[in-house]
Design a protein around this motif. Structure first.
Motif, PDB file in Angstrom:
ATOM      1  N   ALA A  42       0.835  -1.205   0.000  1.00 48.69           N
ATOM      2  CA  ALA A  42       0.000   0.000   0.000  1.00 48.69           C
ATOM      3  C   ALA A  42       0.864   1.247   0.000  1.00 48.69           C
ATOM      4  O   ALA A  42       2.023   1.213   0.428  1.00 48.69           O
ATOM      5  CB  ALA A  42      -0.923  -0.004   1.209  1.00 48.69           C
ATOM      6  N   PHE A  43       0.279   2.356  -0.456  1.00 51.43           N
ATOM      7  CA  PHE A  43       1.017   3.618  -0.643  1.00 51.43           C
ATOM      8  C   PHE A  43       0.172   4.778  -0.159  1.00 51.43           C
ATOM      9  O   PHE A  43      -1.034   4.834  -0.419  1.00 51.43           O
ATOM     10  CB  PHE A  43       1.317   3.779  -2.138  1.00 51.43           C
ATOM     11  N   ASP A  44       0.814   5.711   0.525  1.00 52.38           N
ATOM     12  CA  ASP A  44       0.164   6.939   0.972  1.00 52.38           C
ATOM     13  C   ASP A  44       1.059   8.125   0.678  1.00 52.38           C
ATOM     14  O   ASP A  44       2.278   8.063   0.905  1.00 52.38           O
ATOM     15  CB  ASP A  44      -0.075   6.898   2.478  1.00 52.38           C
ATOM     16  N   TRP A  45       0.442   9.237   0.241  1.00 52.99           N
ATOM     17  CA  TRP A  45       1.188  10.476   0.105  1.00 52.99           C
ATOM     18  C   TRP A  45       1.276  11.157   1.459  1.00 52.99           C
ATOM     19  O   TRP A  45       0.300  11.214   2.200  1.00 52.99           O
ATOM     20  CB  TRP A  45       0.491  11.421  -0.870  1.00 52.99           C
ATOM     21  N   ARG A  98      -6.507   2.955   8.393  1.00 50.60           N
ATOM     22  CA  ARG A  98      -6.976   1.950   7.455  1.00 50.60           C
ATOM     23  C   ARG A  98      -6.892   2.407   6.012  1.00 50.60           C
ATOM     24  O   ARG A  98      -6.529   1.644   5.121  1.00 50.60           O
ATOM     25  CB  ARG A  98      -8.423   1.573   7.769  1.00 50.60           C
ATOM     26  N   ASP A  99      -7.287   3.634   5.760  1.00 42.70           N
ATOM     27  CA  ASP A  99      -7.371   4.105   4.382  1.00 42.70           C
ATOM     28  C   ASP A  99      -5.994   4.376   3.811  1.00 42.70           C
ATOM     29  O   ASP A  99      -5.121   4.933   4.491  1.00 42.70           O
ATOM     30  CB  ASP A  99      -8.210   5.377   4.306  1.00 42.70           C
ATOM     31  N   LYS A 100      -5.795   4.011   2.571  1.00 42.18           N
ATOM     32  CA  LYS A 100      -4.543   4.250   1.855  1.00 42.18           C
ATOM     33  C   LYS A 100      -4.880   4.830   0.477  1.00 42.18           C
ATOM     34  O   LYS A 100      -5.951   4.585  -0.070  1.00 42.18           O
ATOM     35  CB  LYS A 100      -3.754   2.947   1.674  1.00 42.18           C
ATOM     36  N   ASN A 101      -3.949   5.581  -0.067  1.00 41.66           N
ATOM     37  CA  ASN A 101      -4.178   6.161  -1.396  1.00 41.66           C
ATOM     38  C   ASN A 101      -4.209   5.077  -2.482  1.00 41.66           C
ATOM     39  O   ASN A 101      -5.005   5.154  -3.419  1.00 41.66           O
ATOM     40  CB  ASN A 101      -3.103   7.182  -1.729  1.00 41.66           C
ATOM     41  N   TYR A 102      -3.334   4.114  -2.380  1.00 46.73           N
ATOM     42  CA  TYR A 102      -3.247   3.052  -3.379  1.00 46.73           C
ATOM     43  C   TYR A 102      -2.986   1.706  -2.719  1.00 46.73           C
ATOM     44  O   TYR A 102      -2.280   1.625  -1.707  1.00 46.73           O
ATOM     45  CB  TYR A 102      -2.115   3.335  -4.388  1.00 46.73           C
TER      46      TYR A 102
END
Length: 122
Positions: free
Chosen positions: A94-97, A108-112
């Motif tokens: 997973a990836f986050d800015w 929980r939430d991720k960008n990708y």
């Protein structure tokens, strides 16, 4: 997009390395990590690393798993050792800015998300 690879079946005590290929520009602050989901259980964060190489691990991963990356190649890895049956799960990249690894691990939430790769320990 994120593409994982490396999930296999291994015996208890074995080792393996998962890979995540990251496409696109990563010129801003970012965080990459691994989330896993075992059958019948909630997703749980495993490890995360940011563009400054700061890394954070879940308690169960400390001392057994190692996260690393090659920013130039857009690749991230999770090296898993001393594997246990309870490590059996689908592992997602997973990836986050703009996220610090500690925040990445806690939210929980991720960008990708990647599509996941199965790790089975028996």
């Amino acid at each position: 997009p994120l593409v994982e690879s490396g999930g296999v079946s291994v015996p208890t005590g074995g080792s393996l390395t998962l890979a995540c290929k990251v496409s696109g520009n990563t010129y801003r602050r970012y965080c990459l990590g691994w989330i896993r989901q075992a059958p019948g259980k909630e997703r749980e964060a495993v490890a995360a690393i940011d563009n400054n190489e700061a890394a954070v691990y879940a308690h169960f991963a400390e001392g057994r798993f190692t996260i690393s990356q090659d920013k130039g190649k857009g690749e991230m890895w999770l090296h898993l050792t001393q594997l246990k049956p309870e490590d059996t799960a689908i592992y997602y990249c997973a990836f986050d800015w703009g996220t610090h690894p500690r925040s990445f691990m806690a939210t929980r939430d991720k960008n990708y998300w990647g599509q996941g790769t199965q790790v089975t320990v028996s």
